[in-house]
Write a protein that holds these residues in place. Sequence first.
Motif, PDB file in Angstrom:
ATOM      1  N   TYR A 159       0.705  -1.285   0.074  1.00  0.00           N
ATOM      2  CA  TYR A 159      -0.010   0.115   0.159  1.00  0.00           C
ATOM      3  C   TYR A 159       0.852   1.297  -0.183  1.00  0.00           C
ATOM      4  O   TYR A 159       0.417   2.378  -0.370  1.00  0.00           O
ATOM      5  CB  TYR A 159      -0.973  -0.223   1.247  1.00  0.00           C
ATOM      6  CG  TYR A 159      -2.280  -1.100   1.023  1.00  0.00           C
ATOM      7  CD1 TYR A 159      -3.364  -0.709   0.447  1.00  0.00           C
ATOM      8  CD2 TYR A 159      -2.023  -2.154   1.710  1.00  0.00           C
ATOM      9  CE1 TYR A 159      -4.363  -1.756   0.255  1.00  0.00           C
ATOM     10  CE2 TYR A 159      -2.933  -3.056   1.562  1.00  0.00           C
ATOM     11  CZ  TYR A 159      -4.293  -2.800   1.101  1.00  0.00           C
ATOM     12  OH  TYR A 159      -5.158  -3.677   0.806  1.00  0.00           O
ATOM     13  N   ILE A 160       1.759   1.277   0.480  1.00  0.00           N
ATOM     14  CA  ILE A 160       3.091   2.232   0.407  1.00  0.00           C
ATOM     15  C   ILE A 160       3.107   2.751  -1.154  1.00  0.00           C
ATOM     16  O   ILE A 160       3.450   1.889  -1.582  1.00  0.00           O
ATOM     17  CB  ILE A 160       4.267   2.023   1.019  1.00  0.00           C
ATOM     18  CG1 ILE A 160       4.092   1.955   2.633  1.00  0.00           C
ATOM     19  CG2 ILE A 160       5.129   3.319   0.812  1.00  0.00           C
ATOM     20  CD1 ILE A 160       5.440   1.411   3.307  1.00  0.00           C
ATOM     21  N   PRO A 161       2.932   4.038  -1.445  1.00  0.00           N
ATOM     22  CA  PRO A 161       2.822   4.441  -2.825  1.00  0.00           C
ATOM     23  C   PRO A 161       4.229   4.037  -3.614  1.00  0.00           C
ATOM     24  O   PRO A 161       5.346   4.220  -2.997  1.00  0.00           O
ATOM     25  CB  PRO A 161       2.628   5.785  -2.730  1.00  0.00           C
ATOM     26  CG  PRO A 161       1.969   6.064  -1.638  1.00  0.00           C
ATOM     27  CD  PRO A 161       2.373   4.914  -0.722  1.00  0.00           C
ATOM     28  N   GLN A 162       4.254   3.500  -4.624  1.00  0.00           N
ATOM     29  CA  GLN A 162       5.386   3.290  -5.370  1.00  0.00           C
ATOM     30  C   GLN A 162       6.361   4.599  -5.449  1.00  0.00           C
ATOM     31  O   GLN A 162       7.319   4.428  -5.485  1.00  0.00           O
ATOM     32  CB  GLN A 162       5.028   2.879  -6.729  1.00  0.00           C
ATOM     33  CG  GLN A 162       4.384   1.510  -6.831  1.00  0.00           C
ATOM     34  CD  GLN A 162       4.946   0.236  -6.424  1.00  0.00           C
ATOM     35  OE1 GLN A 162       6.087  -0.186  -7.131  1.00  0.00           O
ATOM     36  NE2 GLN A 162       4.535  -0.187  -5.163  1.00  0.00           N
ATOM     37  N   GLU A 163       5.825   5.907  -5.667  1.00  0.00           N
ATOM     38  CA  GLU A 163       6.405   6.990  -5.814  1.00  0.00           C
ATOM     39  C   GLU A 163       7.274   7.334  -4.540  1.00  0.00           C
ATOM     40  O   GLU A 163       8.184   8.024  -4.674  1.00  0.00           O
ATOM     41  CB  GLU A 163       5.662   8.288  -6.171  1.00  0.00           C
ATOM     42  CG  GLU A 163       4.599   8.744  -5.084  1.00  0.00           C
ATOM     43  CD  GLU A 163       3.678   9.628  -5.259  1.00  0.00           C
ATOM     44  OE1 GLU A 163       3.830  10.387  -6.661  1.00  0.00           O
ATOM     45  OE2 GLU A 163       2.894  10.312  -4.696  1.00  0.00           O
ATOM     46  N   ASP A 164       6.782   6.960  -3.394  1.00  0.00           N
ATOM     47  CA  ASP A 164       7.446   7.103  -2.197  1.00  0.00           C
ATOM     48  C   ASP A 164       8.646   5.946  -1.988  1.00  0.00           C
ATOM     49  O   ASP A 164       9.712   6.573  -1.557  1.00  0.00           O
ATOM     50  CB  ASP A 164       6.559   6.991  -1.105  1.00  0.00           C
ATOM     51  CG  ASP A 164       5.547   7.879  -0.917  1.00  0.00           C
ATOM     52  OD1 ASP A 164       5.629   9.064  -1.581  1.00  0.00           O
ATOM     53  OD2 ASP A 164       4.373   7.809  -0.270  1.00  0.00           O
ATOM     54  N   LEU A 165       8.451   4.676  -2.457  1.00  0.00           N
ATOM     55  CA  LEU A 165       9.558   3.764  -2.195  1.00  0.00           C
ATOM     56  C   LEU A 165      10.481   4.381  -3.513  1.00  0.00           C
ATOM     57  O   LEU A 165      11.799   4.417  -2.798  1.00  0.00           O
ATOM     58  CB  LEU A 165       9.459   2.507  -2.925  1.00  0.00           C
ATOM     59  CG  LEU A 165       8.033   1.737  -2.300  1.00  0.00           C
ATOM     60  CD1 LEU A 165       7.559   0.690  -3.236  1.00  0.00           C
ATOM     61  CD2 LEU A 165       8.326   1.258  -1.017  1.00  0.00           C
ATOM     62  N   ALA A 166      10.293   4.821  -4.620  1.00  0.00           N
ATOM     63  CA  ALA A 166      11.250   5.392  -5.529  1.00  0.00           C
ATOM     64  C   ALA A 166      12.219   6.660  -4.875  1.00  0.00           C
ATOM     65  O   ALA A 166      13.294   6.922  -4.993  1.00  0.00           O
ATOM     66  CB  ALA A 166      10.665   5.684  -7.045  1.00  0.00           C
ATOM     67  N   ARG A 167      11.291   7.498  -4.049  1.00  0.00           N
ATOM     68  CA  ARG A 167      11.898   8.710  -3.444  1.00  0.00           C
ATOM     69  C   ARG A 167      13.181   8.575  -2.459  1.00  0.00           C
ATOM     70  O   ARG A 167      13.988   9.162  -2.529  1.00  0.00           O
ATOM     71  CB  ARG A 167      10.803   9.468  -2.787  1.00  0.00           C
ATOM     72  CG  ARG A 167      11.260  10.737  -2.172  1.00  0.00           C
ATOM     73  CD  ARG A 167      10.279  11.225  -1.187  1.00  0.00           C
ATOM     74  NE  ARG A 167       8.820  11.386  -1.742  1.00  0.00           N
ATOM     75  CZ  ARG A 167       8.383  12.602  -1.756  1.00  0.00           C
ATOM     76  NH1 ARG A 167       8.731  13.648  -1.359  1.00  0.00           N
ATOM     77  NH2 ARG A 167       7.034  12.610  -2.299  1.00  0.00           N
ATOM     78  N   PHE A 168      12.944   7.181  -1.890  1.00  0.00           N
ATOM     79  CA  PHE A 168      13.902   6.859  -1.110  1.00  0.00           C
ATOM     80  C   PHE A 168      14.732   5.853  -1.564  1.00  0.00           C
ATOM     81  O   PHE A 168      15.414   5.091  -0.491  1.00  0.00           O
ATOM     82  CB  PHE A 168      13.333   6.599   0.508  1.00  0.00           C
ATOM     83  CG  PHE A 168      12.662   7.653   0.959  1.00  0.00           C
ATOM     84  CD1 PHE A 168      13.430   8.433   1.935  1.00  0.00           C
ATOM     85  CD2 PHE A 168      11.347   8.086   0.704  1.00  0.00           C
ATOM     86  CE1 PHE A 168      12.968   9.766   2.482  1.00  0.00           C
ATOM     87  CE2 PHE A 168      10.671   9.127   1.483  1.00  0.00           C
ATOM     88  CZ  PHE A 168      11.473  10.121   2.190  1.00  0.00           C
ATOM     89  N   ASN A 169      14.549   5.538  -2.721  1.00  0.00           N
ATOM     90  CA  ASN A 169      15.637   4.371  -3.275  1.00  0.00           C
ATOM     91  C   ASN A 169      15.382   2.917  -2.648  1.00  0.00           C
ATOM     92  O   ASN A 169      16.516   2.350  -2.569  1.00  0.00           O
ATOM     93  CB  ASN A 169      17.091   4.928  -3.220  1.00  0.00           C
ATOM     94  CG  ASN A 169      17.927   4.016  -4.298  1.00  0.00           C
ATOM     95  OD1 ASN A 169      17.345   3.651  -5.492  1.00  0.00           O
ATOM     96  ND2 ASN A 169      19.196   3.796  -3.981  1.00  0.00           N
TER      97      ASN A 169
END
Length: 310
Positions: free
Chosen positions: A205-215
Motif C-alpha cells: 500500500y505504500i505508494p510506489q512514488e514514495d519507494l522510489a523517492r527513498f531508493n
Amino acid sequence: MLQLPDSPPCMKTLVSVDESYQLCRHLTAKYAKTFYLATLLMSKAKRQHIWAIYAWCRRTDELVDGPVATMTTPETLDIWELQLESIFAGRPVDSFDVALVDTLHQNPMDIQPFRDMIDGQRMDLYRSRYQTFNELYLYCYRVAGTVGLMSTAVMGVETSQNSTPWNQNKQPYIPTEEAIALGIASQLTNILRDVGEDARRGRIYIPQEDLARFNYTEQDLLKGVVDERWRALMRFQIARTRQFYAKAEKGISHLSADARLPVWAALMHYSRILKVIERNDYDVFNQRAYVPKLQKLGTLPVAWLRAQVL
C-alpha cells in the motif's frame, strides 16, 4: 438484473433490536479492541449506534480480507450493495442488519458513504499497488474516511454556540473534513503497522512514488529489509500520517460535548501506534506495533482534559 438471494424459511426469523445490538457489540469488541474501549465512553444510545455502523463496516471489509475472501467476486459486492439498499429501505436481510436499520431510523444519514466503502473493497479486488499518494488517498477515503462521515451523524455537533440571538440563524459547523481526516489517519496507521502482513499477501500500500523517492525497492520490502532507506521512508510516512491526525484534532471541539472524550481517546490511542513503530526502530516486518491496555487507560485523563478545554 441482480436480486438478493431468497433466504430459506428457517433463516427469515431475525433477532430483536436489542439482540442485534449485542451481536454488533461482540463483533466490535473482538476485532477493534482500541476502538471498542473508546465507545464505552459514549452514552448507551450512541455507543450502540456506533457498534452497528462498525459491524457493517467490518463485515464489508471481511468480504475481501476475511476467511471467505478467495470466493469474493465483483458480483458478491454487487449483491452486498443490494443488501445495503434494503437496509436503507428499512428491510433488514440478516440479524446484524436489524441494529443498523434502527440506527439509521434514529440517525438519518446519506447512503453514499456506505456505497463508497463498498467501492473501496472493489479496489482491493483488482489492485495490490498504488503509484501515487493521491491514488492511495482515494482508497483510504473509501475504506476509512467514510467511517468518519457515518460516525459524525451519530456523534452530533455542538449547537450551543448558536444560542445567542445574533447567532440563532447561523448553521452549526459540521466537521466533515476533519472526520474524514481521522479516518484517513487511522487507515494510514493500519497500513504502516501491517506492511509485513500485507506484503505476505502480495499487497503493497505504500505508494510506489514514495519507494522510489527513498531508493527502496519493492523487492526490498518483500524481503523485509530494514536499513536507513527504510527508516527514512517510514519517518516520511509517519510524518504525513500525523498531519492528518492534527487536522482531525481541530474538528473535535465542534462535536457534541458527550462525543468529544471518546473521539479524543480513540485518536490518542490509535496515534500511539506510530510511536510504537518508532520505538521498534521501524521494524514492522517482525514486530507488530500495539499499545498495551494499561497505556491506553493512562491516556484517558489527558483525553478528558482535552475534551474539556480544546
